[in-house]
Design a protein around this motif. Structure first.
Motif, PDB file in Angstrom:
ATOM      1  N   LEU A   1       0.849  -1.175   0.000  1.00 42.85           N
ATOM      2  CA  LEU A   1       0.000   0.000   0.000  1.00 42.85           C
ATOM      3  C   LEU A   1       0.888   1.228   0.000  1.00 42.85           C
ATOM      4  O   LEU A   1       1.658   1.435   0.912  1.00 42.85           O
ATOM      5  CB  LEU A   1      -0.884  -0.011   1.254  1.00 42.85           C
ATOM      6  N   ALA A   2       0.776   2.035  -1.038  1.00 49.25           N
ATOM      7  CA  ALA A   2       1.620   3.226  -1.136  1.00 49.25           C
ATOM      8  C   ALA A   2       0.789   4.394  -1.606  1.00 49.25           C
ATOM      9  O   ALA A   2      -0.140   4.226  -2.387  1.00 49.25           O
ATOM     10  CB  ALA A   2       2.760   2.964  -2.117  1.00 49.25           C
TER      11      ALA A   2
ATOM     12  N   VAL B   1       0.217  12.535  -4.613  1.00 50.08           N
ATOM     13  CA  VAL B   1      -0.234  12.909  -3.277  1.00 50.08           C
ATOM     14  C   VAL B   1       0.606  12.148  -2.267  1.00 50.08           C
ATOM     15  O   VAL B   1       0.540  10.947  -2.187  1.00 50.08           O
ATOM     16  CB  VAL B   1      -1.734  12.558  -3.090  1.00 50.08           C
ATOM     17  N   GLN B   2       1.400  12.861  -1.489  1.00 56.29           N
ATOM     18  CA  GLN B   2       2.226  12.206  -0.487  1.00 56.29           C
ATOM     19  C   GLN B   2       1.413  11.947   0.762  1.00 56.29           C
ATOM     20  O   GLN B   2       0.729  12.831   1.259  1.00 56.29           O
ATOM     21  CB  GLN B   2       3.440  13.076  -0.136  1.00 56.29           C
ATOM     22  N   ALA B   3       1.449  10.737   1.262  1.00 58.50           N
ATOM     23  CA  ALA B   3       0.738  10.408   2.500  1.00 58.50           C
ATOM     24  C   ALA B   3       1.551  10.918   3.674  1.00 58.50           C
ATOM     25  O   ALA B   3       2.764  10.857   3.669  1.00 58.50           O
ATOM     26  CB  ALA B   3       0.543   8.903   2.612  1.00 58.50           C
ATOM     27  N   GLU B   4       0.864  11.419   4.657  1.00 63.47           N
ATOM     28  CA  GLU B   4       1.519  11.846   5.880  1.00 63.47           C
ATOM     29  C   GLU B   4       1.432  10.690   6.859  1.00 63.47           C
ATOM     30  O   GLU B   4       0.401  10.071   6.997  1.00 63.47           O
ATOM     31  CB  GLU B   4       0.814  13.070   6.456  1.00 63.47           C
TER      32      GLU B   4
ATOM     33  N   ALA C   1      -9.577  13.912   0.440  1.00 66.02           N
ATOM     34  CA  ALA C   1      -9.375  12.557  -0.091  1.00 66.02           C
ATOM     35  C   ALA C   1      -7.891  12.293  -0.282  1.00 66.02           C
ATOM     36  O   ALA C   1      -7.103  13.209  -0.516  1.00 66.02           O
ATOM     37  CB  ALA C   1     -10.108  12.399  -1.418  1.00 66.02           C
ATOM     38  N   ARG C   2      -7.512  11.045  -0.187  1.00 69.74           N
ATOM     39  CA  ARG C   2      -6.140  10.602  -0.394  1.00 69.74           C
ATOM     40  C   ARG C   2      -6.191   9.395  -1.321  1.00 69.74           C
ATOM     41  O   ARG C   2      -7.004   8.498  -1.132  1.00 69.74           O
ATOM     42  CB  ARG C   2      -5.545  10.218   0.955  1.00 69.74           C
ATOM     43  N   VAL C   3      -5.341   9.376  -2.324  1.00 68.58           N
ATOM     44  CA  VAL C   3      -5.294   8.274  -3.284  1.00 68.58           C
ATOM     45  C   VAL C   3      -4.214   7.292  -2.858  1.00 68.58           C
ATOM     46  O   VAL C   3      -3.076   7.682  -2.595  1.00 68.58           O
ATOM     47  CB  VAL C   3      -5.004   8.801  -4.714  1.00 68.58           C
ATOM     48  N   LEU C   4      -4.590   6.008  -2.772  1.00 69.64           N
ATOM     49  CA  LEU C   4      -3.657   4.946  -2.407  1.00 69.64           C
ATOM     50  C   LEU C   4      -3.564   3.965  -3.564  1.00 69.64           C
ATOM     51  O   LEU C   4      -4.580   3.516  -4.085  1.00 69.64           O
ATOM     52  CB  LEU C   4      -4.140   4.224  -1.146  1.00 69.64           C
ATOM     53  N   LYS C   5      -2.339   3.637  -3.969  1.00 75.95           N
ATOM     54  CA  LYS C   5      -2.114   2.675  -5.047  1.00 75.95           C
ATOM     55  C   LYS C   5      -1.667   1.339  -4.449  1.00 75.95           C
ATOM     56  O   LYS C   5      -0.898   1.305  -3.499  1.00 75.95           O
ATOM     57  CB  LYS C   5      -1.040   3.177  -6.014  1.00 75.95           C
TER      58      LYS C   5
ATOM     59  N   ASP D   1     -10.303   1.874  -9.118  1.00 75.27           N
ATOM     60  CA  ASP D   1     -10.060   0.768 -10.039  1.00 75.27           C
ATOM     61  C   ASP D   1      -9.436  -0.344  -9.193  1.00 75.27           C
ATOM     62  O   ASP D   1      -9.179  -0.129  -8.009  1.00 75.27           O
ATOM     63  CB  ASP D   1      -9.191   1.187 -11.241  1.00 75.27           C
ATOM     64  N   PRO D   2      -9.202  -1.538  -9.722  1.00 78.78           N
ATOM     65  CA  PRO D   2      -8.754  -2.655  -8.862  1.00 78.78           C
ATOM     66  C   PRO D   2      -7.477  -2.412  -8.061  1.00 78.78           C
ATOM     67  O   PRO D   2      -7.257  -3.055  -7.048  1.00 78.78           O
ATOM     68  CB  PRO D   2      -8.550  -3.805  -9.857  1.00 78.78           C
ATOM     69  N   THR D   3      -6.650  -1.451  -8.477  1.00 82.59           N
ATOM     70  CA  THR D   3      -5.419  -1.180  -7.731  1.00 82.59           C
ATOM     71  C   THR D   3      -5.351   0.249  -7.181  1.00 82.59           C
ATOM     72  O   THR D   3      -4.299   0.697  -6.760  1.00 82.59           O
ATOM     73  CB  THR D   3      -4.179  -1.446  -8.602  1.00 82.59           C
TER      74      THR D   3
END
Length: 124
Positions: free
Chosen positions: A5-6, A11-14, A27-31, A53-55
């Motif tokens: 999970l990255a 968008v950098q996660a804090e 909102a935060r996007v996670l790939k 989407d699936p990922t």
């Protein structure tokens, strides 16, 4: 955060310790590196997750607090189990203290009382 999970590169996660931080009403996007079949949020009133989407997962902060996000693949195996902290974006706020009362003003662009904060939860 697990290796699977990255945060999206745009968008950098804090990170707050071992917790993924999301600001309320943002909102935060996670790939992911593999497809997700099921998304579980421990407390849906604190955060929401949508499969773009699936990922790709879009995580949205709903109210202040902590919860967790569990992602499962189609066989039911855990892809990730992340703790989430939803907090206010402190960058554009002003706190006003009057003896025992306190208010939080959101100043974007004009200062107005923050509608989502209760006096007893203003310090969270």
């Amino acid at each position: 955060m697990t290796a699977l999970l990255a945060p999206a590169s745009a968008v950098q996660a804090e990170q707050d310790g071992d917790m993924l931080r999301v600001h309320m009403n943002h909102a935060r996007v996670l790939k992911l590196d593999r497809p997700v079949a099921k998304v579980i949020i421990g407390n849906a009133s604190v955060a929401d997750a949508t499969v773009s989407d699936p990922t790709t997962i879009v995580l949205t902060g709903r109210s202040y607090g902590t919860t967790n996000l569990v992602l499962l693949d189609k066989e039911g195996n855990a892809i990730a189990d992340e703790r989430i902290l939803v907090s206010i974006d402190e960058g554009n706020t002003v706190r006003v203290f009057r003896q025992t009362e306190r208010s939080v003003l959101s100043c974007t662009p004009n200062c107005e009382q923050h509608s989502d904060l209760k006096a007893e939860g203003a310090d969270k």
